[in-house]
Design an enzyme around this catalytic site. Structure first.
Site, short mmCIF file in Angstrom:
data_model
loop_
_atom_site.label_atom_id
_atom_site.label_comp_id
_atom_site.label_asym_id
_atom_site.label_seq_id
_atom_site.Cartn_x
_atom_site.Cartn_y
_atom_site.Cartn_z
N ARG A 1 -8.92 -0.47 7.89
CA ARG A 1 -9.70 0.58 7.38
C ARG A 1 -9.94 1.60 8.23
NH1 ARG A 1 -14.64 -1.35 3.08
NH2 ARG A 1 -14.79 0.68 2.04
N CYS A 2 -8.99 2.31 8.68
CA CYS A 2 -9.23 3.08 9.90
C CYS A 2 -7.99 3.91 10.02
CB CYS A 2 -9.35 2.30 11.14
SG CYS A 2 -8.75 2.92 12.53
N GLN B 1 0.87 -1.26 0.07
CA GLN B 1 0.08 -0.07 -0.16
C GLN B 1 0.86 1.41 0.10
OE1 GLN B 1 -2.83 -2.25 3.08
NE2 GLN B 1 -3.49 0.04 2.89
N GLU C 1 -13.04 5.09 5.00
CA GLU C 1 -13.19 4.34 6.26
C GLU C 1 -14.35 4.65 7.34
OE1 GLU C 1 -9.13 5.52 7.30
OE2 GLU C 1 -8.32 3.84 6.11
#
Lengths: 791, 291
Positions: free
Chosen positions: A377-378, A230, A747
């Site tokens: 996802r945060c 990522q 998110e």
């Protein structure tokens, strides 16, 4: 820089240009829906070898010996790598993103089940796996520590005896806010509401597992690593630092990435071993982990044991918050988070509410579990924070006899208070919380629903209405406060407009499914009037894109999106000069509408952006450099603060504890929406993951430290079949500091929705006195709560 | 997911299948739907030396109405049961259970007989077969034998087939009077094995009393288990809420669930009790609806 009101809900570009606000179909889907994506496991190089990793079957043990002779003798096996060999090259250990160390291949002890012990390099993937069964490791088992409470108890066995000066299992200790002011507020409170709960360990479990193809050219020293990353630029720098390789010779290529969700932010041992093996053997080496390997060894998320208290006055105003966290870090402290903040951005825990005092204490413990603590996802522990405050607020309303919605309305930060300085040091950029909440309550017809709930209760049926009015903080950073391993959290965009008016945009971030190839093209379309379909977006190749910190923590649009808007505007100003040259007018006399410049008052005297692009290469003004390209590095002045209200309606089966979601309403405010369709998709994905967390999804361990949740039979990922139908709506409060007023949305729903689901079940049982059930709300836990209820 | 090496053949007749099994001995396994065997091989939990694929054998995919029972051949897929009108009109519990088997992909490939032979205590079909008092037809080179389902299910992943035998079909008796059945399953998500499953079947006599009862449970014992005491509570009695509650409690007593990640022992017993009652209510309504 400032976003004007007319940008809200107003399209500046026609559909053929497809700028901000158009639901342009995703450019990348052409190849994905044809099965023509190109993932790491699709990479085949001449002479490529295959690697498989032997992992520890036990959670905690001394390694007495490793016998690799039979494996080495198997036909097709090229090499067997152990920690001893890695240590000879000073690669047995590597740094984590939190400044701790992590074993690449174990040398002294194994510290969690699934830890990397040895690796086989073979001519065929099947042979590599067969050879794993021929490696014999003699373990002397040690007691396994499977909870942070156990880790912190007196006399607990020391897990990190490799670390000099480490006398206990404490991984970190951190605090935020003002203890004295907070304690005084609690002393004056009329009522104190408390909650103790666990946000369980979960796993991002992207559909594509992690892997790499490392290709070291022995002649040139060129190192090319195809990797599920990522953050390819940051990873290149880490490789340069860890391996001592010259950075100009390292090229990281992240091809198509099949989901990341934070799982592909860390550097994993497999990447390092594959690279070392390629370096030693002189051939490309592919390593792609299995689903089980991904679940048991790569970055987990959450695992926060939380205590929270709210101090209230008699009118129901919140006076202060205090929380205490004990986090379960696993064997290595490997949270992916900004250096300064050991508990990530958990201190956003004061939420959407206005009160002057808060104090947060966080401690983390080493346990015999996989390392991680990634931001699934945060934005760095915002999920845990949002969950804590939204659960507490709901319980506070019950305990003082107020409606949970009205309690929230009373305590919300008001629109006129922005920018709002929170007691733990954040400056919320903008918000209008009550409007979003009222909208959600209107959709669900809240008053009628409360009546229905009362009638159902009289019949013995349990209906619950839960809500969460969350605030997120996303888009790290500003470089003053936010860095990872010293790398400041800026991001970048390089835009090149070709002579025919087509453009290529290169970014330092990396899409894993977010739709960057479409969304970022739309930003350029908006600012420069070039149709979105004429813009190619390139990411993930460190040789061909400008430096950036990568995609996670909802930072791509807030940071790289801003960089894209800024470089587009820079090029537009250059284009204006070229247009003035072409129109033989002064640049000041030109007006712009998306796609063309025209002389003020004479719209027939115009040139298109395509005319200008051609002229940039064929007829540049004498005082300008030819060409139309540039790069912008954007260091955001602040984070962005998306918010919203989610309302969930459930019915609980009192006999078995099963529960069903009847309605799920999500009103999100992420500022200006670039591609509303993609935003809706992001929100639905997050709501699904929140649903998973609330209902079924967790990774747990038995007393020996065996991982329960090592495959998709045990670690449950919801499908469309069981996921509730979502009803989405929006409010739009643009970020005042972001060039296009956008806030980042990937998110919000994962962060905001777990509390809404849980609050709904608690609401169904609140009249019985139930105030907490730990996630996931498995039916047996709900049933036990009903059985044990006192109300 | 790389299984260890194995040999493979795909015979086209039952005779060839049986001959190959005999020749390859203990390391050989029959491959029908492969929905349990293949994942076990990929996880290296099973490592057969030889797979005998029966999918090319003609004439094993029948669902036929024979005197007094429905015969289901070895290559009938779960989804064939979902679609079968014959099953729909003769065994409500099967029709009820079929859509709960795993997920659509597994149902398209996995076989009823394979699942029965696998004897996974979390599998659904064996409870339904116990409630229906089905019989398994085993075939070997020496011939056929018919095994009552109670004798076929031995234990955890263990059936009573002899070496060299395969399951050729399962026979599900038809109702002799007004009948009904249900399968009630608690699963965590689509595709999951049962946390608790209860199969029920009732037949009513002309007097409206319960003439026959079948109750069996999934995932709460070391094998799919008949709740015999609960059946006895019902037989000869007039159906009532109270009676069904009593049967539910008797079934719960016959269950021996374990506390695990899916839930506590105490709660699972309660679910057995509730699901038994609910299943019986459904079965009764179906039976009463018949003329």
């Amino acid at each position: 820089m400032t976003t004007t009101a007319d940008q809200v809900g107003h399209l500046h570009t026609p559909p053929e240009i497809g700028g901000i606000g158009h639901s342009v179909r995703r450019h990348e889907d052409d190849r994905f829906i044809q099965g023509a994506g190109n993932y790491v496991d699709d990479i085949e190089l001449p002479g490529m070898l295959h690697m498989a990793i032997l992992r520890s079957p036990v959670a905690h043990a001394k390694i007495l010996s490793i016998d690799t002779s039979e494996a080495t003798a198997l036909e097709g096996v090229v090499a067997v790598v152990t920690g001893e060999l890695m240590a000879e090259h000073n690669l047995a250990w590597m740094p984590t993103l939190s400044g701790d160390t992590q074993a690449v291949l174990a040398t002294d002890k194994v510290r969690f089940q699934g830890q990397e012990v040895a690796a086989v390099i073979a001519t065929h993937p099947y042979i590599a796996r067969d050879a794993l069964g021929l490696i014999f490791v003699d373990y002397e088992e040690l007691p396994a520590i499977t909870s942070p409470q156990q880790a912190m108890a007196d006399g607990a066995v020391l897990i990190r005896d490799d670390k000099e000066g480490q006398a206990d299992n404490l991984a970190y200790e951190w605090e935020s806010g003002d203890k004295d002011v907070t304690d005084r507020a609690f002393a004056e409170a009329d009522k104190i509401v408390s909650l103790e709960t666990h946000y369980p360990r979960s796993h991002p479990s992207p559909l594509e597992t992690c892997g790499a193809v490392a290709d070291v050219d022995p002649a040139s020293g060129q190192v090319t690593i195809y990797m599920t990353s990522q953050a390819p630029h940051a990873h290149r720098t880490v490789f340069a630092l860890v391996a001592g390789l010259p950075e100009q010779n390292i090229r990281i290529i992240s091809p198509d990435i099949g989901g990341g969700f934070g799982n592909k932010v860390p550097v994993y041992p497999g990447y390092v071993i594959a690279t070392a093996a390629s370096l030693l053997i002189g051939k490309p080496v592919k390593w792609v982990e299995s689903r089980t390997e991904n679940l048991i060894s790569t970055g987990f998320a959450r695992d926060y044991h939380m205590k929270g208290e709210l101090a209230l006055n008699s009118e129901g105003r919140i006076l202060a918050l205090r929380t205490e966290i004990l986090s379960d870090q696993g064997a290595f402290f490997a949270d992916a988070q900004p250096t300064k903040f050991k508990a990530g951005l958990f201190h956003i825990v004061t939420g959407s509410y206005d009160y002057p005092a808060a104090h947060v204490v966080a401690r983390g413990a080493y346990t015999n579990k996989a390392p991680g603590g990634v931001a699934y996802r945060c934005s760095f522990r915002v999920t845990e924070a949002s969950y804590m405050i939204e659960r507490l607020v709901q319980n506070a309303a019950y305990d003082i006899g107020m409606d949970p919605a009205e309690f929230r309305a009373l305590n919300f930060i008001k629109p006129e208070q922005f920018p709002y300085h929170s007691p733990t040091g954040f400056v919320y950029d903008s918000g209008d919380y009550e409007t979003a909440m009222r909208k959600a309550l209107g959709i669900v017809d809240y008053e009628a629903l409360r009546k229905e709930q009362a009638e159902a209760r009289a019949e013995g049926r349990l209906i619950g209405i839960g809500m969460a009015s969350f605030t997120e903080v996303v888009g790290a950073g500003n470089s003053k406060d936010y860095d990872i391993l010293g790398l400041k959290m800026f991001d970048s965009a390089e835009l090149r407009v070709h002579p025919t008016g087509k453009a290529i945009l290169k970014l330092g971030v990396k899409s894993q499914g977010q739709g960057h190839e479409t969304t970022f093209a739309q930003i350029v379309a908006e600012e420069l009037g070039i149709p979105a379909g004429d813009i190619k977006v390139l990411e993930g190749d460190t040789d061909n894109t400008p430096y950036g910190l990568g995609t996670y923590a909802s930072r791509s649009t807030p940071v790289a999106g801003a960089a894209t808007a800024m470089i587009s505007r820079t090029l537009r100003e250059k284009a204006r000069k070229i247009a003035a040259h072409l129109l033989e007018a002064s640049a000041d006399d030109l007006d712009w509408e998306p796609g063309k410049f025209f002389v003020k008052g004479s719209p027939e005297q115009s040139v298109t952006i395509q005319d200008v692009a051609f002229a940039a290469y064929t007829n540049p003004p004498p005082d300008e450099q030819p060409g139309l390209e540039g790069v912008h590095y954007y260091d955001p002045p602040n984070m962005t603060y998306p918010f919203g209200t989610y309302v969930v309606v459930v019915e609980v089966d009192a006999e078995t504890g099963e529960w069903n979601v009847d309605r799920m309403i999500a009103v999100d405010d992420c500022g200006v929406r670039i591609n509303p369709m993609i935003v809706d998709g992001q929100i639905m994905g997050g709501l699904t993951e929140g649903f998973a967390a609330a209902t079924n999804q967790f990774i747990t361990f038995d007393d020996e430290g065996n991982c329960i949740g090592s495959n998709f039979m045990d670690y449950l990922v919801p499908t469309a079949w069981e996921t509730p139908r979502f009803e989405l709506d929006e409010t739009v409060t643009p970020s005042p500091h972001h060039p296009i007023g956008a806030k980042g949305v990937g998110e919000s729903a994962t962060v905001g929705s777990p509390a809404a689901y849980v609050n709904a079940v608690i609401d169904a049982l609140a009249h019985l006195g139930v105030r907490n059930i730990d996630m996931p709300l498995l039916p047996d836990r709900v049933w036990s709560a009903i059985q044990n209820a006192t109300g | 997911m790389y299984p260890p090496a194995f040999n493979y053949s795909a015979p086209t007749s039952v005779e060839e299948v049986l001959a190959t099994l005999a020749k390859e001995g203990e390391g050989a396994r029959v491959l029908a739907g492969g929905q349990s065997l293949i994942p076990m091989m990929k996880l290296r939990l099973a490592s057969p030396s030889y797979l005998v694929d029966i999918n090319d054998v003609d004439g094993l995919d029948y669902i036929t109405d024979v005197n007094g029972h429905v015969a289901i051949g070895a290559l009938v897929r779960h989804n064939d049961i979902v679609k079968s009108e014959l099953i729909g009109s003769t065994n409500h519990a099967m029709t009820d259970a079929a859509p709960w088997i795993a997920d659509p992909i597994v149902r398209n490939r996995g076989t009823v007989c394979g699942s029965i032979a696998h004897c996974d205590p979390e599998g659904d079909w064996n409870s339904v077969m116990l409630a229906a008092r089905a019989e398994v037809v085993a075939q070997s080179a020496a011939g056929e034998r018919v095994i009552p389902i109670d004798d076929f299910i031995v234990d955890f992943f263990t059936n009573s087939l002899e070496p060299g035998e395969i399951v050729k079909e399962v026979r599900v008796p038809k109702y002799t009077g007004r009948g009904g059945g249900a399968y009630v399953k608690l699963e965590r998500k689509i595709g999951d094995y049962a946390t608790v499953g209860v199969a029920t079947q009732l037949e009513l006599g002309d007097d409206g009393k319960i003439a026959k009862a079948g109750i069996a449970m999934t995932a709460v014992n070391s094998k799919n288990t008949r709740a015999a005491a609960a059946e006895q509570v019902l037989v000869g009695e007039t159906p009532s809420d109270e009676l069904f509650r009593e049967a539910g409690n008797a079934a719960a007593q016959a269950s021996e669930p374990e506390t695990n990640v899916r839930g506590t022992e105490e709660w699972k017993r309660e679910v057995v009790s509730v699901y038994t009652r609910r299943g019986l209510e459904t079965a009764l309504a179906q039976a009463q609806a018949q003329a």
